[in-house]
Design a protein around this motif. Structure first.
Motif, PDB file in Angstrom:
ATOM      1  N   VAL A   1     -40.844  50.165  26.459  1.00 32.81           N
ATOM      2  CA  VAL A   1     -41.663  48.766  26.456  1.00 32.81           C
ATOM      3  C   VAL A   1     -42.902  48.742  25.958  1.00 32.81           C
ATOM      4  CG1 VAL A   1     -42.390  48.877  28.700  1.00 32.81           C
ATOM      5  CG2 VAL A   1     -42.116  46.926  27.679  1.00 32.81           C
ATOM      6  N   ARG A   2     -43.061  47.943  24.934  1.00 30.15           N
ATOM      7  CA  ARG A   2     -44.181  47.990  24.320  1.00 30.15           C
ATOM      8  C   ARG A   2     -44.910  46.533  24.235  1.00 30.15           C
ATOM      9  NH1 ARG A   2     -43.836  52.323  24.801  1.00 30.15           N
ATOM     10  NH2 ARG A   2     -43.692  54.203  23.340  1.00 30.15           N
ATOM     11  N   PHE A   3     -46.104  46.554  24.341  1.00 29.75           N
ATOM     12  CA  PHE A   3     -47.120  45.166  24.302  1.00 29.75           C
ATOM     13  C   PHE A   3     -46.736  44.563  22.881  1.00 29.75           C
ATOM     14  CE2 PHE A   3     -50.568  42.542  24.318  1.00 29.75           C
ATOM     15  CZ  PHE A   3     -50.555  41.933  25.504  1.00 29.75           C
ATOM     16  N   PRO A   4     -46.537  43.268  22.750  1.00 28.44           N
ATOM     17  CA  PRO A   4     -46.078  42.891  21.371  1.00 28.44           C
ATOM     18  C   PRO A   4     -47.288  42.723  20.267  1.00 28.44           C
ATOM     19  CG  PRO A   4     -46.351  41.272  23.213  1.00 28.44           C
ATOM     20  CD  PRO A   4     -46.391  42.194  23.820  1.00 28.44           C
ATOM     21  N   VAL A   5     -48.451  42.834  20.761  1.00 33.77           N
ATOM     22  CA  VAL A   5     -49.619  42.882  19.821  1.00 33.77           C
ATOM     23  C   VAL A   5     -50.118  44.283  19.563  1.00 33.77           C
ATOM     24  CG1 VAL A   5     -51.966  41.767  19.309  1.00 33.77           C
ATOM     25  CG2 VAL A   5     -50.118  40.372  20.285  1.00 33.77           C
ATOM     26  N   ASP A   6     -50.283  44.604  18.688  1.00 36.44           N
ATOM     27  CA  ASP A   6     -50.784  46.275  18.428  1.00 36.44           C
ATOM     28  C   ASP A   6     -51.786  46.158  17.368  1.00 36.44           C
ATOM     29  OD1 ASP A   6     -49.323  45.896  16.226  1.00 36.44           O
ATOM     30  OD2 ASP A   6     -47.768  47.521  16.230  1.00 36.44           O
ATOM     31  N   SER A   7     -52.337  44.897  16.918  1.00 39.10           N
ATOM     32  CA  SER A   7     -53.578  44.911  16.180  1.00 39.10           C
ATOM     33  C   SER A   7     -54.558  45.377  16.713  1.00 39.10           C
ATOM     34  CB  SER A   7     -53.459  43.484  15.494  1.00 39.10           C
ATOM     35  OG  SER A   7     -53.813  42.820  16.399  1.00 39.10           O
ATOM     36  N   VAL A   8     -55.822  45.713  15.622  1.00 37.07           N
ATOM     37  CA  VAL A   8     -57.031  46.149  16.146  1.00 37.07           C
ATOM     38  C   VAL A   8     -57.997  45.172  15.500  1.00 37.07           C
ATOM     39  CG1 VAL A   8     -58.591  48.050  16.071  1.00 37.07           C
ATOM     40  CG2 VAL A   8     -56.072  48.507  16.467  1.00 37.07           C
ATOM     41  N   LEU A   9     -58.893  44.990  16.373  1.00 31.46           N
ATOM     42  CA  LEU A   9     -60.144  44.306  15.772  1.00 31.46           C
ATOM     43  C   LEU A   9     -61.154  45.127  15.199  1.00 31.46           C
ATOM     44  CD1 LEU A   9     -61.521  41.350  15.394  1.00 31.46           C
ATOM     45  CD2 LEU A   9     -62.468  41.717  17.925  1.00 31.46           C
ATOM     46  N   ARG A  10     -61.418  45.050  13.816  1.00 33.69           N
ATOM     47  CA  ARG A  10     -62.381  46.058  13.214  1.00 33.69           C
ATOM     48  C   ARG A  10     -63.496  45.511  13.134  1.00 33.69           C
ATOM     49  NH1 ARG A  10     -57.240  47.182  11.460  1.00 33.69           N
ATOM     50  NH2 ARG A  10     -56.702  49.176  11.364  1.00 33.69           N
ATOM     51  N   LEU A  11     -64.603  46.085  13.713  1.00 39.15           N
ATOM     52  CA  LEU A  11     -66.088  45.784  13.664  1.00 39.15           C
ATOM     53  C   LEU A  11     -66.817  46.590  13.180  1.00 39.15           C
ATOM     54  CD1 LEU A  11     -66.384  43.729  17.077  1.00 39.15           C
ATOM     55  CD2 LEU A  11     -65.831  42.797  14.825  1.00 39.15           C
ATOM     56  N   GLU A  12     -67.885  46.517  12.752  1.00 39.19           N
ATOM     57  CA  GLU A  12     -68.787  47.571  12.085  1.00 39.19           C
ATOM     58  C   GLU A  12     -68.990  48.903  13.082  1.00 39.19           C
ATOM     59  OE1 GLU A  12     -73.324  48.181  10.120  1.00 39.19           O
ATOM     60  OE2 GLU A  12     -72.637  46.180  10.842  1.00 39.19           O
TER      61      GLU A  12
END
Length: 288
Positions: A120-131
């Motif tokens: 099972v995987r969390f549906p959101v795998d994006s990453v917030l890229r900050l400095e």
């Protein structure tokens, strides 16, 4: 500094998970006077119900999570009626029965799903890229959903007649009963609400980390540790201790070995309890 910021975000996500678990655990103790060792089972059921609804019925993750929380709440309600109700004042008996319920649930899940982790995987795998650093969006979602759930619990307990009834029963059951409140009505509701919080934590977190039957043991251990640290029966203490434990675990884990992190955490807990045996805020739900 960038590493510290990332560790802090991870710690807040852990603290949010621990807060859901600890608040439910503390709620049952405060209202029923029961140490509910079935709490870890509710956490695992939340994850498996979410997984089954997604894979079996094809529900979107959000709908599966909501349905899973309602399903776990129903399990908690029935458990209180069938197993806890008749022996609610027998503290040793309720402890043994709730622990037995936990083992039965874990054995059933192991028999049905197997001992290995399910995919099972969390549906959101994006990453917030900050400095200079990266923050997984899944962690932010866990923090946000947990915060909404905690606020909802606060509103229920302090701005609704049912919450007033639960707090009255936690303060003095005999007086509350003479005023017309029926424990047989509100005790199952308290356990159902506690189970819902644990199920929400399981449905939120297990897809990010891992979902297998033994994860309930860690959830139960953390719940008990945080509640003792925060003060039995205090919701504010439980929430504060949960965030503190999450931050210590995440930040120390970034710079120390895993075993040393656990050791440091228990040393801090023991040191704090030496100076304040009742915990951070060992008070009743009325004052929490």
């Amino acid at each position: 500094m960038d590493t510290l910021v990332q560790a802090t975000v991870n710690g807040l996500a852990l603290g949010a998970q621990y807060a859901l678990l600890a608040l439910g655990f503390s709620l049952v103790f405060g209202v029923l006077g029961v140490i509910n060792f079935a709490h870890g089972a509710f956490y695992v059921l939340g994850g498996y119900f979410t997984y089954s609804l997604m894979t079996g019925l094809g529900l979107p993750y959000a709908l599966a999570l909501i349905a899973a929380v309602l399903g776990v709440a129903a399990v908690g309600y029935v458990m209180e009626l069938l197993l806890i109700e008749k022996i609610v004042d027998n503290h040793e008996g309720t402890l043994i029965v709730s622990l037995g319920f936990y083992f039965v649930v874990i054995a059933a899940l192991t028999l049905f799903y197997g001992p290995e982790a399910v995919p099972v995987r969390f549906p959101v795998d994006s990453v917030l890229r900050l400095e200079g650093f990266y923050i997984p969006v899944a962690r932010l979602i866990v923090i946000a959903v947990s915060a909404v759930a905690v606020l909802g619990l606060w509103f229920l307990l302090y701005r609704s007649k049912h919450g007033i009834a639960l707090r009255a029963l936690s303060e003095n059951r005999d007086v509350a009963t003479m005023q017309g409140l029926r424990p047989r009505v509100y005790f199952p509701l308290a356990v159902a609400l506690s189970a819902a919080l644990a199920g929400l934590a399981g449905g939120l977190v297990t897809p990010i980390f891992t979902l297998e039957p033994p994860v309930g043991e860690a959830a139960l251990m953390v719940s008990f540790l945080v509640v003792v640290l925060g003060g039995l029966g205090s919701l504010v203490g439980a929430a504060s201790a949960a965030v503190g434990v999450g931050l210590v675990e995440a930040i120390a884990g970034t710079y120390l070995d895993g075993s040393l992190t656990r050791l440091l955490l228990f040393v801090i807990v023991l040191a704090l309890l030496l100076f304040r045996p009742s915990g951070i805020a060992g008070r009743s739900l009325r004052d929490a």
